[in-house]
Design an enzyme around this catalytic site. Sequence first.
Site, mmCIF file in Angstrom:
data_model
loop_
_atom_site.group_PDB
_atom_site.id
_atom_site.type_symbol
_atom_site.label_atom_id
_atom_site.label_comp_id
_atom_site.label_asym_id
_atom_site.label_seq_id
_atom_site.Cartn_x
_atom_site.Cartn_y
_atom_site.Cartn_z
ATOM 1 N N LYS A 1 41.401 34.486 35.128
ATOM 2 C CA LYS A 1 42.372 34.488 34.033
ATOM 3 C C LYS A 1 43.259 33.247 34.109
ATOM 4 O O LYS A 1 43.546 32.596 33.101
ATOM 5 C CB LYS A 1 43.229 35.757 34.092
ATOM 6 C CG LYS A 1 42.503 37.015 33.687
ATOM 7 C CD LYS A 1 42.043 36.948 32.236
ATOM 8 C CE LYS A 1 41.325 38.192 31.817
ATOM 9 N NZ LYS A 1 40.847 38.137 30.419
ATOM 10 N N TYR B 1 39.047 37.894 39.873
ATOM 11 C CA TYR B 1 39.342 38.262 38.468
ATOM 12 C C TYR B 1 40.630 37.576 38.006
ATOM 13 O O TYR B 1 40.652 36.895 36.980
ATOM 14 C CB TYR B 1 39.480 39.772 38.311
ATOM 15 C CG TYR B 1 40.162 40.130 37.012
ATOM 16 C CD1 TYR B 1 41.500 40.525 36.989
ATOM 17 C CD2 TYR B 1 39.481 40.008 35.799
ATOM 18 C CE1 TYR B 1 42.135 40.793 35.793
ATOM 19 C CE2 TYR B 1 40.110 40.284 34.604
ATOM 20 C CZ TYR B 1 41.440 40.675 34.601
ATOM 21 O OH TYR B 1 42.074 40.936 33.415
ATOM 22 N N SER C 1 46.748 38.075 31.658
ATOM 23 C CA SER C 1 47.164 39.208 32.481
ATOM 24 C C SER C 1 48.341 38.818 33.354
ATOM 25 O O SER C 1 48.436 37.671 33.799
ATOM 26 C CB SER C 1 45.989 39.634 33.384
ATOM 27 O OG SER C 1 46.412 40.537 34.380
HETATM 28 P P1 NAD Z 1 36.955 46.386 28.408
HETATM 29 O O1 NAD Z 1 35.997 46.148 29.523
HETATM 30 O O2 NAD Z 1 37.097 47.743 27.856
HETATM 31 O O3 NAD Z 1 36.613 45.418 27.186
HETATM 32 C C1 NAD Z 1 36.054 44.153 27.383
HETATM 33 C C2 NAD Z 1 34.888 44.045 26.411
HETATM 34 O O4 NAD Z 1 34.300 42.763 26.535
HETATM 35 C C3 NAD Z 1 33.784 45.077 26.672
HETATM 36 O O5 NAD Z 1 33.452 45.714 25.471
HETATM 37 C C4 NAD Z 1 32.607 44.250 27.199
HETATM 38 O O6 NAD Z 1 31.354 44.791 26.833
HETATM 39 C C5 NAD Z 1 32.882 42.913 26.536
HETATM 40 N N1 NAD Z 1 32.338 41.743 27.242
HETATM 41 C C6 NAD Z 1 32.530 41.404 28.541
HETATM 42 N N2 NAD Z 1 31.888 40.244 28.817
HETATM 43 C C7 NAD Z 1 31.302 39.835 27.632
HETATM 44 C C8 NAD Z 1 30.515 38.728 27.262
HETATM 45 N N3 NAD Z 1 30.163 37.784 28.146
HETATM 46 N N4 NAD Z 1 30.095 38.624 25.971
HETATM 47 C C9 NAD Z 1 30.427 39.582 25.068
HETATM 48 N N5 NAD Z 1 31.168 40.679 25.365
HETATM 49 C C10 NAD Z 1 31.602 40.785 26.643
HETATM 50 O O7 NAD Z 1 38.368 45.817 28.901
HETATM 51 P P2 NAD Z 1 39.795 45.940 28.207
HETATM 52 O O8 NAD Z 1 40.635 46.781 29.102
HETATM 53 O O9 NAD Z 1 39.655 46.266 26.774
HETATM 54 O O10 NAD Z 1 40.327 44.429 28.360
HETATM 55 C C11 NAD Z 1 40.158 43.518 27.310
HETATM 56 C C12 NAD Z 1 40.632 42.165 27.822
HETATM 57 O O11 NAD Z 1 41.997 42.285 28.250
HETATM 58 C C13 NAD Z 1 39.842 41.663 29.025
HETATM 59 O O12 NAD Z 1 39.687 40.249 28.912
HETATM 60 C C14 NAD Z 1 40.744 41.983 30.208
HETATM 61 O O13 NAD Z 1 40.556 41.076 31.289
HETATM 62 C C15 NAD Z 1 42.108 41.815 29.589
HETATM 63 N N6 NAD Z 1 43.150 42.594 30.270
HETATM 64 C C16 NAD Z 1 42.975 43.927 30.449
HETATM 65 C C17 NAD Z 1 43.965 44.662 31.123
HETATM 66 C C18 NAD Z 1 43.800 46.138 31.373
HETATM 67 O O14 NAD Z 1 44.480 46.679 32.283
HETATM 68 N N7 NAD Z 1 42.950 46.830 30.639
HETATM 69 C C19 NAD Z 1 45.117 44.021 31.582
HETATM 70 C C20 NAD Z 1 45.251 42.662 31.371
HETATM 71 C C21 NAD Z 1 44.259 41.953 30.700
HETATM 72 C C1 WQD Z 2 48.672 50.798 39.285
HETATM 73 C C2 WQD Z 2 49.392 51.445 40.471
HETATM 74 C C3 WQD Z 2 48.213 51.242 42.537
HETATM 75 C C4 WQD Z 2 44.830 53.762 41.291
HETATM 76 C C5 WQD Z 2 45.347 46.176 37.517
HETATM 77 C C6 WQD Z 2 44.827 44.775 37.662
HETATM 78 C C7 WQD Z 2 45.476 43.893 36.630
HETATM 79 C C8 WQD Z 2 45.313 44.492 35.245
HETATM 80 C C9 WQD Z 2 45.868 45.879 35.206
HETATM 81 C C10 WQD Z 2 43.405 43.441 34.256
HETATM 82 C C11 WQD Z 2 49.333 50.603 41.735
HETATM 83 C C12 WQD Z 2 48.304 52.700 42.113
HETATM 84 C C13 WQD Z 2 46.009 53.042 41.313
HETATM 85 C C14 WQD Z 2 44.682 54.892 42.126
HETATM 86 C C15 WQD Z 2 46.912 54.538 42.939
HETATM 87 N N1 WQD Z 2 43.965 44.517 34.847
HETATM 88 N N2 WQD Z 2 47.035 53.430 42.121
HETATM 89 N N3 WQD Z 2 45.744 55.245 42.916
HETATM 90 O O1 WQD Z 2 46.683 47.227 40.098
HETATM 91 O O2 WQD Z 2 48.797 47.211 38.662
HETATM 92 O O3 WQD Z 2 46.708 46.169 37.773
HETATM 93 O O4 WQD Z 2 45.135 46.649 36.188
HETATM 94 O O5 WQD Z 2 43.942 42.432 33.961
HETATM 95 O O6 WQD Z 2 44.869 42.629 36.711
HETATM 96 O O7 WQD Z 2 45.183 44.289 38.943
HETATM 97 O O8 WQD Z 2 46.866 48.644 37.989
HETATM 98 O O9 WQD Z 2 46.233 50.962 37.503
HETATM 99 O O10 WQD Z 2 44.981 49.718 39.343
HETATM 100 O O11 WQD Z 2 47.355 50.441 39.720
HETATM 101 O O12 WQD Z 2 47.856 54.877 43.687
HETATM 102 O O13 WQD Z 2 43.616 55.572 42.148
HETATM 103 O O14 WQD Z 2 48.763 52.674 40.767
HETATM 104 O O15 WQD Z 2 48.403 51.095 43.940
HETATM 105 O O16 WQD Z 2 50.564 50.779 42.422
HETATM 106 P P1 WQD Z 2 47.318 47.316 38.746
HETATM 107 P P2 WQD Z 2 46.260 49.983 38.621
#
Ligand code: NAD
Ligand code: WQD
Length: 339
Positions: free
Chosen positions: A153, A149, A124
């Site tokens: 990562k 979190y 991330s």
């Molecule tokens: P998500 O929660 O939809 O998917 C994660 C999946 O992992 C879920 O289905 C959950 O049930 C499963 N899971 C969690 N812990 C587990 C475990 N111990 N064993 C087996 N399964 C497990 O999230 P997502 O948005 O699809 O994100 C996928 C990956 O990408 C995550 O690692 C997240 O940290 C990373 N990521 C997401 C974002 C985002 O904004 N969505 C941004 C950057 C990184």
């Molecule tokens: C985006 C913008 C908020 C919600 C997060 C995690 C990051 C990654 C992606 C996992 C910001 C604003 C948001 C709301 C708002 N996840 N906002 N009202 O914070 O950039 O990143 O998700 O890896 O680790 O930190 O994404 O969608 O939460 O926010 O004004 O109800 O929207 O302040 O500027 P963010 P976000």
Amino acid sequence: MSILVTGGAGYIGSHMVLSLLEHEYDVVVLDSLVNSSAEALRRVESITGKSVTFIEGDIRNRALLDQLFTEHYISDVLHFAGLKAVGQSVEQPLRYFENNVGGTLTLCQAMDAAGVRTLVFSSSATVYGEVANMPIHEGLPTGSPTNPYGRSKLMVEEVLKDLAKGDSRWSIALLRYFNPVGAHESGLIGEDPNDIPNNLVPFISQVAIGRRDVLSVYGNDYPTPDGTGVRDYIHVSDLVDGHLCAMQVIARKHGIGIWNLGTGQGYSVLNMVQAFEKASGRDVPYRIAPRRNGDVAECWADPSKAEHELGWKANRNLDAMMQDTWRWQKQNPNGYNLE
Ligand code: NAD
Ligand code: WQD
């Protein structure tokens, strides 16, 4: 040979599974369903007409992993499984470190024992911490993430770097996602957050469908064009394409590679509201609220390294991101909850 997708029932993982099937891969999914529904995989099978081997279980279960690697000939592991709610991680740090870091350690130990050493990790942009000048490139030092979190990562990244340094048989990609949004064009799979959405786009979408009354805009006094936070939103399908490219590149070489997956284009919160209203034809009422702890003013990628080294570039624009999000939300007002 099969591809193991941990967390494959989740938002991004399910989109990855769909694409792998479309590219004729055999897929095994391991998911505990702690934050997802098996319905997502049923829909993936319906869309593709292909079947997925789904194992409901936890990456922390070593015996289960050993059995999985014995019963399935796995070539690559795409590791999406993890807990990702920033606010929850502050309240439950031990759970997050145990799940995200401990779970990855167990996964890698089982992979090593089975002789499977090709891994793509969902990292991330949060590992950069607060960055003064945009855009963010991979040469920047990882900073100090502002929550457990993000630190989980960063810890996993450090573990995987040491793993690759100590054993040249490993091929590892660290993919640093910026802000994934959107949904598959079918509208049948998409982001289905438990409880109140933390992230902007699912919250906007739930306001538009009538599940939430009003969007709180967390601060309009940032040093940005309209005062609201600026982020690099990337279509989940572009993100998935980036994984396919990374798989092909690391299949040809050992060691570890680090790539940003972003568009290189930043949009403000108000830009996103306007784009969603245009895509949905719905009003998205909002109120200005105080800044959210831990938020940075702006964060967007320099995606050139992935373009040059992976041959990948995001190509879906903001309209597509919002149209695809709305199609999913309109067709599934309550996500995968069929009641
Ligand atoms: P998500 O929660 O939809 O998917 C994660 C999946 O992992 C879920 O289905 C959950 O049930 C499963 N899971 C969690 N812990 C587990 C475990 N111990 N064993 C087996 N399964 C497990 O999230 P997502 O948005 O699809 O994100 C996928 C990956 O990408 C995550 O690692 C997240 O940290 C990373 N990521 C997401 C974002 C985002 O904004 N969505 C941004 C950057 C990184
Ligand atoms: C985006 C913008 C908020 C919600 C997060 C995690 C990051 C990654 C992606 C996992 C910001 C604003 C948001 C709301 C708002 N996840 N906002 N009202 O914070 O950039 O990143 O998700 O890896 O680790 O930190 O994404 O969608 O939460 O926010 O004004 O109800 O929207 O302040 O500027 P963010 P976000």
